[in-house]
Design a protein around this motif. Structure first.
Motif, PDB file in Angstrom:
ATOM      1  N   LYS A  29      42.929  38.951  49.332  1.00  0.00           N
ATOM      2  CA  LYS A  29      42.550  39.456  48.013  1.00  0.00           C
ATOM      3  C   LYS A  29      43.605  39.092  46.962  1.00  0.00           C
ATOM      4  O   LYS A  29      43.278  38.724  45.837  1.00  0.00           O
ATOM      5  CB  LYS A  29      42.329  40.968  48.031  1.00  0.00           C
ATOM      6  CG  LYS A  29      41.160  41.398  48.872  1.00  0.00           C
ATOM      7  CD  LYS A  29      39.882  40.805  48.350  1.00  0.00           C
ATOM      8  CE  LYS A  29      38.738  41.036  49.293  1.00  0.00           C
ATOM      9  NZ  LYS A  29      37.538  40.299  48.879  1.00  0.00           N
ATOM     10  N   GLU A  32      43.160  35.473  46.114  1.00  0.00           N
ATOM     11  CA  GLU A  32      42.000  35.303  45.240  1.00  0.00           C
ATOM     12  C   GLU A  32      42.366  35.658  43.804  1.00  0.00           C
ATOM     13  O   GLU A  32      42.009  34.943  42.865  1.00  0.00           O
ATOM     14  CB  GLU A  32      40.846  36.199  45.689  1.00  0.00           C
ATOM     15  CG  GLU A  32      40.161  35.769  46.955  1.00  0.00           C
ATOM     16  CD  GLU A  32      39.111  36.782  47.409  1.00  0.00           C
ATOM     17  OE1 GLU A  32      38.592  37.561  46.571  1.00  0.00           O
ATOM     18  OE2 GLU A  32      38.817  36.799  48.619  1.00  0.00           O
ATOM     19  N   MET A  33      43.064  36.763  43.636  1.00  0.00           N
ATOM     20  CA  MET A  33      43.446  37.223  42.304  1.00  0.00           C
ATOM     21  C   MET A  33      44.383  36.218  41.639  1.00  0.00           C
ATOM     22  O   MET A  33      44.190  35.861  40.471  1.00  0.00           O
ATOM     23  CB  MET A  33      44.115  38.601  42.396  1.00  0.00           C
ATOM     24  CG  MET A  33      44.384  39.236  41.060  1.00  0.00           C
ATOM     25  SD  MET A  33      45.040  40.907  41.206  1.00  0.00           S
ATOM     26  CE  MET A  33      46.543  40.633  42.095  1.00  0.00           C
ATOM     27  N   ARG A  37      43.614  33.958  38.250  1.00  0.00           N
ATOM     28  CA  ARG A  37      44.505  34.056  37.088  1.00  0.00           C
ATOM     29  C   ARG A  37      45.088  32.697  36.718  1.00  0.00           C
ATOM     30  O   ARG A  37      45.228  32.370  35.536  1.00  0.00           O
ATOM     31  CB  ARG A  37      45.616  35.067  37.363  1.00  0.00           C
ATOM     32  CG  ARG A  37      45.116  36.487  37.342  1.00  0.00           C
ATOM     33  CD  ARG A  37      46.219  37.467  37.615  1.00  0.00           C
ATOM     34  NE  ARG A  37      45.732  38.833  37.487  1.00  0.00           N
ATOM     35  CZ  ARG A  37      46.476  39.885  37.711  1.00  0.00           C
ATOM     36  NH1 ARG A  37      47.736  39.755  38.074  1.00  0.00           N
ATOM     37  NH2 ARG A  37      45.964  41.100  37.582  1.00  0.00           N
ATOM     38  N   SER A  61      39.038  38.105  39.243  1.00  0.00           N
ATOM     39  CA  SER A  61      40.373  38.694  39.351  1.00  0.00           C
ATOM     40  C   SER A  61      40.293  40.216  39.395  1.00  0.00           C
ATOM     41  O   SER A  61      40.942  40.867  40.227  1.00  0.00           O
ATOM     42  CB  SER A  61      41.234  38.244  38.164  1.00  0.00           C
ATOM     43  OG  SER A  61      42.486  38.857  38.198  1.00  0.00           O
ATOM     44  N   ALA A  64      38.931  41.458  42.794  1.00  0.00           N
ATOM     45  CA  ALA A  64      39.950  41.401  43.855  1.00  0.00           C
ATOM     46  C   ALA A  64      40.955  42.532  43.689  1.00  0.00           C
ATOM     47  O   ALA A  64      41.335  43.192  44.664  1.00  0.00           O
ATOM     48  CB  ALA A  64      40.655  40.043  43.830  1.00  0.00           C
ATOM     49  N   MET A  65      41.369  42.800  42.440  1.00  0.00           N
ATOM     50  CA  MET A  65      42.315  43.883  42.187  1.00  0.00           C
ATOM     51  C   MET A  65      41.705  45.232  42.548  1.00  0.00           C
ATOM     52  O   MET A  65      42.372  46.083  43.143  1.00  0.00           O
ATOM     53  CB  MET A  65      42.747  43.884  40.717  1.00  0.00           C
ATOM     54  CG  MET A  65      43.900  44.817  40.439  1.00  0.00           C
ATOM     55  SD  MET A  65      44.426  44.916  38.706  1.00  0.00           S
ATOM     56  CE  MET A  65      44.406  43.241  38.160  1.00  0.00           C
TER      57      MET A  65
END
Length: 82
Positions: A29, A32-33, A37, A61, A64-65
């Motif tokens: 994750k 991915e973030m 970004r 983003s 994922a966060m």
């Protein structure tokens, strides 16, 4: 969060196991973030700015966060209620 709880070694082992089981997913994750970004930063500096692409990247983003926050909350709940 765990300091001062006077946990037994078995409880500490159980918490250690729970926390480390989720690490691979948390790492994915986070990757991915960071990728979303980076793409967004690149898009901001590009002559080919695409509003729809930026929207997709910010949503990816944020998703994922959010999933990482949910995993942390679930883990904290498992620790507190074990």
């Amino acid at each position: 969060m765990l300091r001062g709880l006077n946990l037994t070694e078995a409880q500490q082992d159980q918490i250690f196991k729970m926390m480390h089981e989720q690490q691979p997913t948390m790492r994915e994750k986070a990757k991915e973030m960071r990728a979303a970004r980076k793409e967004m930063r690149d898009m901001m500096m590009s002559d080919n700015y695409d509003e729809a692409k930026v929207k997709t990247l910010t949503e990816r983003s944020a998703q994922a966060m959010a999933e990482m926050a949910q995993m942390r909350a679930r883990g904290a709940n498992e620790v507190c209620c074990c």
